[in-house]
Design an enzyme around this catalytic site. Structure first.
Site, PDB file in Angstrom:
ATOM      1  N   ASP A 236      19.468 -13.205  -2.568  1.00 28.22           N
ATOM      2  CA  ASP A 236      18.271 -13.032  -2.855  1.00 28.22           C
ATOM      3  C   ASP A 236      17.150 -13.991  -3.017  1.00 28.22           C
ATOM      4  OD1 ASP A 236      16.618 -11.961  -4.843  1.00 28.22           O
ATOM      5  OD2 ASP A 236      17.285 -11.151  -6.254  1.00 28.22           O
TER       6      ASP A 236
ATOM      7  N   THR B  15      -1.213  -6.061   1.231  1.00 26.42           N
ATOM      8  CA  THR B  15      -0.952  -4.335   1.477  1.00 26.42           C
ATOM      9  C   THR B  15      -2.430  -4.877   1.233  1.00 26.42           C
ATOM     10  OG1 THR B  15      -0.411  -2.433  -0.038  1.00 26.42           O
ATOM     11  CG2 THR B  15      -0.935  -4.432  -0.792  1.00 26.42           C
TER      12      THR B  15
ATOM     13  N   SER C  35      -2.456  -1.349  -8.976  1.00 27.86           N
ATOM     14  CA  SER C  35      -1.031  -1.087 -10.167  1.00 27.86           C
ATOM     15  C   SER C  35      -0.195  -2.276  -9.984  1.00 27.86           C
ATOM     16  CB  SER C  35      -0.154   0.265  -9.181  1.00 27.86           C
ATOM     17  OG  SER C  35       0.681  -1.026  -7.662  1.00 27.86           O
TER      18      SER C  35
ATOM     19  N   TYR D 198       3.097  -3.130  -8.935  1.00 32.08           N
ATOM     20  CA  TYR D 198       3.175  -3.927  -7.731  1.00 32.08           C
ATOM     21  C   TYR D 198       2.043  -4.547  -6.907  1.00 32.08           C
ATOM     22  CZ  TYR D 198       3.367  -2.811  -2.913  1.00 32.08           C
ATOM     23  OH  TYR D 198       3.192  -3.316  -1.597  1.00 32.08           O
ATOM     24  N   HIS D 199       0.765  -3.401  -6.501  1.00 30.22           N
ATOM     25  CA  HIS D 199       0.054  -3.959  -5.769  1.00 30.22           C
ATOM     26  C   HIS D 199      -0.590  -5.565  -6.363  1.00 30.22           C
ATOM     27  CE1 HIS D 199      -0.358   0.218  -4.272  1.00 30.22           C
ATOM     28  NE2 HIS D 199      -1.066  -0.206  -3.670  1.00 30.22           N
TER      29      HIS D 199
ATOM     30  N   LYS E 211       1.531  -8.820  -4.680  1.00 26.68           N
ATOM     31  CA  LYS E 211       0.822  -8.921  -3.809  1.00 26.68           C
ATOM     32  C   LYS E 211      -0.405 -10.129  -4.066  1.00 26.68           C
ATOM     33  CE  LYS E 211       3.526  -6.271  -0.962  1.00 26.68           C
ATOM     34  NZ  LYS E 211       4.550  -6.697  -0.636  1.00 26.68           N
TER      35      LYS E 211
ATOM     36  N   ASN F 150       4.803  10.849   4.869  1.00 24.94           N
ATOM     37  CA  ASN F 150       6.444  11.154   4.822  1.00 24.94           C
ATOM     38  C   ASN F 150       6.659  12.524   3.971  1.00 24.94           C
ATOM     39  OD1 ASN F 150       6.173   9.646   6.957  1.00 24.94           O
ATOM     40  ND2 ASN F 150       7.315   7.703   5.739  1.00 24.94           N
TER      41      ASN F 150
ATOM     42  N   VAL G 275      -1.434  17.866  -3.276  1.00 28.96           N
ATOM     43  CA  VAL G 275      -2.530  16.290  -3.213  1.00 28.96           C
ATOM     44  C   VAL G 275      -2.629  16.220  -5.347  1.00 28.96           C
ATOM     45  CG1 VAL G 275      -5.283  16.192  -2.325  1.00 28.96           C
ATOM     46  CG2 VAL G 275      -3.837  17.149  -1.349  1.00 28.96           C
ATOM     47  N   TYR G 276      -2.783  14.866  -5.287  1.00 19.27           N
ATOM     48  CA  TYR G 276      -3.035  14.274  -7.011  1.00 19.27           C
ATOM     49  C   TYR G 276      -4.497  14.296  -6.866  1.00 19.27           C
ATOM     50  CZ  TYR G 276       1.410  12.312  -6.449  1.00 19.27           C
ATOM     51  OH  TYR G 276       3.209  11.670  -5.988  1.00 19.27           O
TER      52      TYR G 276
HETATM   53  P1  NAD Z   1      11.836  -1.121   1.508  1.00 25.97           P
HETATM   54  O1  NAD Z   1      12.450  -1.381   0.264  1.00 25.97           O
HETATM   55  O2  NAD Z   1      12.380   0.099   2.558  1.00 25.97           O
HETATM   56  O3  NAD Z   1      11.645  -2.311   2.138  1.00 25.97           O
HETATM   57  C1  NAD Z   1      12.255  -4.072   1.326  1.00 25.97           C
HETATM   58  C2  NAD Z   1      13.533  -4.433   1.171  1.00 25.97           C
HETATM   59  O4  NAD Z   1      13.791  -5.563   1.082  1.00 25.97           O
HETATM   60  C3  NAD Z   1      15.237  -3.919   0.702  1.00 25.97           C
HETATM   61  O5  NAD Z   1      15.545  -3.297   1.660  1.00 25.97           O
HETATM   62  C4  NAD Z   1      15.140  -4.853  -0.189  1.00 25.97           C
HETATM   63  O6  NAD Z   1      16.669  -4.586  -0.154  1.00 25.97           O
HETATM   64  C5  NAD Z   1      14.733  -6.310  -0.197  1.00 25.97           C
HETATM   65  N1  NAD Z   1      14.275  -6.967  -1.032  1.00 25.97           N
HETATM   66  C6  NAD Z   1      13.709  -6.876  -2.167  1.00 25.97           C
HETATM   67  N2  NAD Z   1      13.519  -7.958  -2.954  1.00 25.97           N
HETATM   68  C7  NAD Z   1      14.512  -8.705  -2.218  1.00 25.97           C
HETATM   69  C8  NAD Z   1      14.810 -10.293  -2.668  1.00 25.97           C
HETATM   70  N3  NAD Z   1      15.079 -10.231  -3.969  1.00 25.97           N
HETATM   71  N4  NAD Z   1      15.789 -10.892  -2.248  1.00 25.97           N
HETATM   72  C9  NAD Z   1      15.893  -9.708  -0.656  1.00 25.97           C
HETATM   73  N5  NAD Z   1      15.946  -9.023  -0.484  1.00 25.97           N
HETATM   74  C10 NAD Z   1      14.886  -8.014  -1.150  1.00 25.97           C
HETATM   75  O7  NAD Z   1      10.302  -1.537   1.614  1.00 25.97           O
HETATM   76  P2  NAD Z   1       9.210  -1.474   3.043  1.00 25.97           P
HETATM   77  O8  NAD Z   1       9.353  -0.017   2.989  1.00 25.97           O
HETATM   78  O9  NAD Z   1       9.900  -2.108   4.739  1.00 25.97           O
HETATM   79  O10 NAD Z   1       8.231  -2.266   3.311  1.00 25.97           O
HETATM   80  C11 NAD Z   1       8.461  -3.586   2.752  1.00 25.97           C
HETATM   81  C12 NAD Z   1       7.337  -4.783   3.197  1.00 25.97           C
HETATM   82  O11 NAD Z   1       6.169  -4.297   3.491  1.00 25.97           O
HETATM   83  C13 NAD Z   1       7.098  -4.394   2.017  1.00 25.97           C
HETATM   84  O12 NAD Z   1       6.755  -6.396   1.467  1.00 25.97           O
HETATM   85  C14 NAD Z   1       5.973  -3.697   1.211  1.00 25.97           C
HETATM   86  O13 NAD Z   1       5.246  -3.817   0.295  1.00 25.97           O
HETATM   87  C15 NAD Z   1       5.044  -3.472   2.762  1.00 25.97           C
HETATM   88  N6  NAD Z   1       4.482  -2.765   2.698  1.00 25.97           N
HETATM   89  C16 NAD Z   1       4.793  -1.557   3.411  1.00 25.97           C
HETATM   90  C17 NAD Z   1       3.897  -0.055   3.155  1.00 25.97           C
HETATM   91  C18 NAD Z   1       4.747   1.080   3.824  1.00 25.97           C
HETATM   92  O14 NAD Z   1       4.045   1.895   3.569  1.00 25.97           O
HETATM   93  N7  NAD Z   1       6.324   1.248   3.722  1.00 25.97           N
HETATM   94  C19 NAD Z   1       2.957  -0.525   3.902  1.00 25.97           C
HETATM   95  C20 NAD Z   1       1.809  -1.618   3.338  1.00 25.97           C
HETATM   96  C21 NAD Z   1       2.819  -2.731   3.145  1.00 25.97           C
HETATM   97  N1  USQ Z   2      -1.084  10.805  -2.789  1.00 28.71           N
HETATM   98  C1  USQ Z   2      -0.628  12.202  -3.465  1.00 28.71           C
HETATM   99  N2  USQ Z   2       0.208  12.879  -3.264  1.00 28.71           N
HETATM  100  C2  USQ Z   2       1.323  12.148  -2.918  1.00 28.71           C
HETATM  101  C3  USQ Z   2       1.499  10.939  -3.298  1.00 28.71           C
HETATM  102  C4  USQ Z   2       0.283  10.409  -3.072  1.00 28.71           C
HETATM  103  O1  USQ Z   2      -2.303  12.779  -3.183  1.00 28.71           O
HETATM  104  O2  USQ Z   2       2.605  13.326  -3.001  1.00 28.71           O
HETATM  105  C5  USQ Z   2      -1.818   9.893  -2.449  1.00 28.71           C
HETATM  106  C6  USQ Z   2      -1.867   8.686  -4.343  1.00 28.71           C
HETATM  107  O3  USQ Z   2      -2.529   9.291  -5.321  1.00 28.71           O
HETATM  108  C7  USQ Z   2      -2.752   7.660  -3.646  1.00 28.71           C
HETATM  109  C8  USQ Z   2      -2.228   8.018  -2.352  1.00 28.71           C
HETATM  110  O4  USQ Z   2      -1.697   9.277  -1.661  1.00 28.71           O
HETATM  111  O5  USQ Z   2      -4.229   7.809  -3.520  1.00 28.71           O
HETATM  112  C9  USQ Z   2      -1.236   6.580  -1.441  1.00 28.71           C
HETATM  113  O6  USQ Z   2       0.171   6.948  -1.956  1.00 28.71           O
HETATM  114  P1  USQ Z   2       1.588   6.192  -1.319  1.00 28.71           P
HETATM  115  O7  USQ Z   2       2.478   6.780  -2.256  1.00 28.71           O
HETATM  116  O8  USQ Z   2       0.813   7.239  -0.374  1.00 28.71           O
HETATM  117  O9  USQ Z   2       0.774   4.722  -1.316  1.00 28.71           O
HETATM  118  P2  USQ Z   2       1.008   3.557  -2.668  1.00 28.71           P
HETATM  119  O10 USQ Z   2       1.230   4.014  -3.316  1.00 28.71           O
HETATM  120  O11 USQ Z   2      -0.188   3.280  -2.134  1.00 28.71           O
HETATM  121  O12 USQ Z   2       2.191   2.441  -1.316  1.00 28.71           O
HETATM  122  C10 USQ Z   2       2.317   2.384  -0.387  1.00 28.71           C
HETATM  123  C11 USQ Z   2       3.302   1.433  -0.331  1.00 28.71           C
HETATM  124  C12 USQ Z   2       3.004   0.157  -0.559  1.00 28.71           C
HETATM  125  C13 USQ Z   2       2.143  -0.020  -0.034  1.00 28.71           C
HETATM  126  C14 USQ Z   2       0.805   1.060   0.062  1.00 28.71           C
HETATM  127  C15 USQ Z   2      -0.578   0.330   1.246  1.00 28.71           C
HETATM  128  O13 USQ Z   2       4.602   2.313  -0.766  1.00 28.71           O
HETATM  129  O14 USQ Z   2       4.751  -0.580  -0.151  1.00 28.71           O
HETATM  130  O15 USQ Z   2       2.070  -1.533   0.282  1.00 28.71           O
HETATM  131  O16 USQ Z   2       1.399   2.261   0.156  1.00 28.71           O
HETATM  132  S1  USQ Z   2      -1.913   0.732   0.610  1.00 28.71           S
HETATM  133  O17 USQ Z   2      -1.533   2.158  -0.140  1.00 28.71           O
HETATM  134  O18 USQ Z   2      -2.774   0.631   1.920  1.00 28.71           O
HETATM  135  O19 USQ Z   2      -1.767  -0.338  -0.375  1.00 28.71           O
END
Ligand code: NAD
Ligand code: USQ
Length: 429
Positions: A74, A144, A179, A181-182, A185, A240, A254-255
């Site tokens: 970790d 992000t 959020s 989460y955001h 970042k 997805n 669609v939210y």
């Molecule tokens: P994911 O959750 O699939 O992968 C993240 C991995 O990090 C996991 O395997 C988890 O076990 C590991 N992890 C988390 N906390 C940890 C810790 N404290 N120590 C060691 N390992 C740890 O997520 P993802 O979708 O692959 O996203 C990866 C990164 O990309 C994230 O930082 C996310 O914010 C960013 N990101 C993702 C998306 C997206 O659409 N998936 C979009 C924009 C940014």
């Molecule tokens: N949304 C819908 N219907 C759904 C799911 C989502 O309308 O069934 C809407 C949400 O309200 C939002 C948008 O789609 O307005 C995006 O939502 P999302 O769940 O696809 O993405 P988000 O929560 O923003 O997070 C994802 C990843 C995160 C990454 C981010 C990039 O989980 O790790 O940082 O996308 S971004 O959106 O550019 O911030």
């Protein structure tokens, strides 16, 4: 060149680890498997079956002859990450290892606090370990697009020139994350920018949009190398999710108004962007931001696109508009600068009908694994206390044609019971 990938067991981290190994880099893989734990906590699961990191790395070695060194731990534990950095001595670090889900961070106080501690403390430990043991190394950090929010002006790549009371400066772009989460970042970005200035570290902060897709050249080699695919109402990202909903005959969720506009990127382009950042490092002391998207859509446009492509496959998909569980602008201006990665040579894979069809094909192959009770969202931004996970439902046996109401937010989503597929046609593993 030695590259450490943190979060190497995740959706993006695993294909990235293989991508870099395939290109001849010496790759180390860090993860603590927390993402798999969060699935257990939430009653959710990847649509595509995934193997353990040990099995994945062994399969990779067997299939390609290439070795990936694994470090399990970790990064909020300083001794762990400091030892990894000291012993592996990477020239670049790709940091994917965070809690990446907005709804998970909005469940309740505990999940908000956990998300921020995990992400901010993990990244801060990493910065200290880099400074202490490998100060010349290049940090490539996943941020992000959601850090910016949806301002009523163009979004620049990290910095904006401002003239104020007759004076001019280049300042960090104002952030309005949506959020906890955001927000984590944004705090990371500030910490990284600060240590580049005071310690002379170098970093690329990739403000990435929503990623879609599961196939890369490496995941396609063998099913043991597959990456995860989340579709549920907590972890699934929008495109997805829409593909899975289309495949199982669930109305697309669609939210609200659906005018929310977001930047998107294909998983193959994510892999390449990281490599481009590594190949073109910043100077020591430089903190730079790239906006990692290739195009943008409103959520309603995306739903219509999925509906159109699904129709070609004889899937009659409906679009529903349940009340938005999030607090976000549902109609807004959106124009993002994203030229820096293109200037470095990125050749985008845009979202085409063909690509969407192949994504639907993959999803249909695994649709027998969909847990329907996890499709609808329930984490409400306005509520301080949301349930932690889905309650796994024993499948209900309904009469064919009978309708069941599915939505908790007062919308009108129903499921119609269909004939079960004959066992001989059901893919089994
Ligand atoms: P994911 O959750 O699939 O992968 C993240 C991995 O990090 C996991 O395997 C988890 O076990 C590991 N992890 C988390 N906390 C940890 C810790 N404290 N120590 C060691 N390992 C740890 O997520 P993802 O979708 O692959 O996203 C990866 C990164 O990309 C994230 O930082 C996310 O914010 C960013 N990101 C993702 C998306 C997206 O659409 N998936 C979009 C924009 C940014
Ligand atoms: N949304 C819908 N219907 C759904 C799911 C989502 O309308 O069934 C809407 C949400 O309200 C939002 C948008 O789609 O307005 C995006 O939502 P999302 O769940 O696809 O993405 P988000 O929560 O923003 O997070 C994802 C990843 C995160 C990454 C981010 C990039 O989980 O790790 O940082 O996308 S971004 O959106 O550019 O911030």
């Amino acid at each position: 060149m030695k590259i450490l990938v943190i979060g190497a067991d995740g959706y993006l981290g695993w294909p990235q680890t293989m991508y870099l190994s395939n290109k001849g880099y010496e790759v180390g893989a860090v993860d603590n498997f927390s993402r798999r734990m969060w699935d257990l906590e939430c009653g959710t699961e990847s649509l595509i079956p995934i193997h353990s990191l040990h099995e994945r790395i062994n399969a990779w070695k067997e299939l390609t002859g290439k070795t990936i060194e694994m470090f399990i731990g970790d990064i909020t534990d300083y001794n762990f990450i400091a030892n990894v950095i000291k012993n592996f001595s990477p020239e670049a670090i790709v940091h994917y290892g965070e809690q990446r889900c907005a709804p998970y961070s909005m469940i309740d106080r505990k999940h908000a606090v956990f998300t921020q501690v995990n992400n901010i403390v993990g990244t801060l430990n990493l910065l200290y370990a880099i400074k202490e043991f490998c100060p010349h190394c290049h940090l490539v950090k996943l941020g992000t697009m959601g850090e910016y929010g949806t301002p009523n002006i163009d979004i620049e790549e990290g910095f904006i020139e401002i003239v104020h009371n007759g004076r001019k400066d280049r300042l960090p772009y104002p952030m309005q994350p949506g959020s906890f989460y955001h927000l984590s970042k944004v705090h990371d970005s500030q910490n990284i920018m600060f240590v580049c200035k005071v310690w002379g570290l170098r970093a690329t902060d990739l403000h990435q949009g929503v990623v879609y897709g599961v196939e890369t050249d490496e995941t396609q080699i063998d099913e043991r190398l597959a990456t995860r695919f989340d579709y549920d109402g907590i972890w699934g990202t929008v495109l997805n999710r829409f593909c899975v909903q289309a495949a199982i005959g669930h109305p697309l969720t669609v939210y609200g108004k659906g005018g929310q506009t977001r930047g998107f990127i294909n998983i193959r382009d994510t892999m390449r962007c990281i490599e481009l950042a590594i190949l073109n490092p910043p100077k020591e002391g430089e903190y730079r931001v790239f906006n990692q998207i290739t195009e943008w859509f409103t959520i309603f446009e995306l739903a219509q696109l999925v509906q159109k492509v699904a129709k070609k496959k004889d899937l009659n998909v409906k679009i529903s508009q349940p009340p938005n569980p999030r607090v976000e602008a549902e109609e807004h201006y959106y124009n993002v600068k994203h030229t820096k990665l293109l200037d470095l040579g990125l050749k985008p894979h845009y979202l085409s009908n063909v690509l969407l069809e192949s994504l639907l094909d993959i999803v249909q192959r695994y649709s027998y694994r969909v847990k329907e009770e996890t499709i609808l969202p329930y984490v409400n931004w306005r509520s301080l206390q949301n349930p932690v996970g889905y309650i796994a439902k024993a499948p209900k046996i309904g009469k064919i044609g009978e309708k069941e109401s599915l939505l908790g937010f007062g919308g009108e989503v129903t499921k119609t019971f269909k004939e079960m597929p004959s066992l001989s046609n059901t893919p089994r593993r």
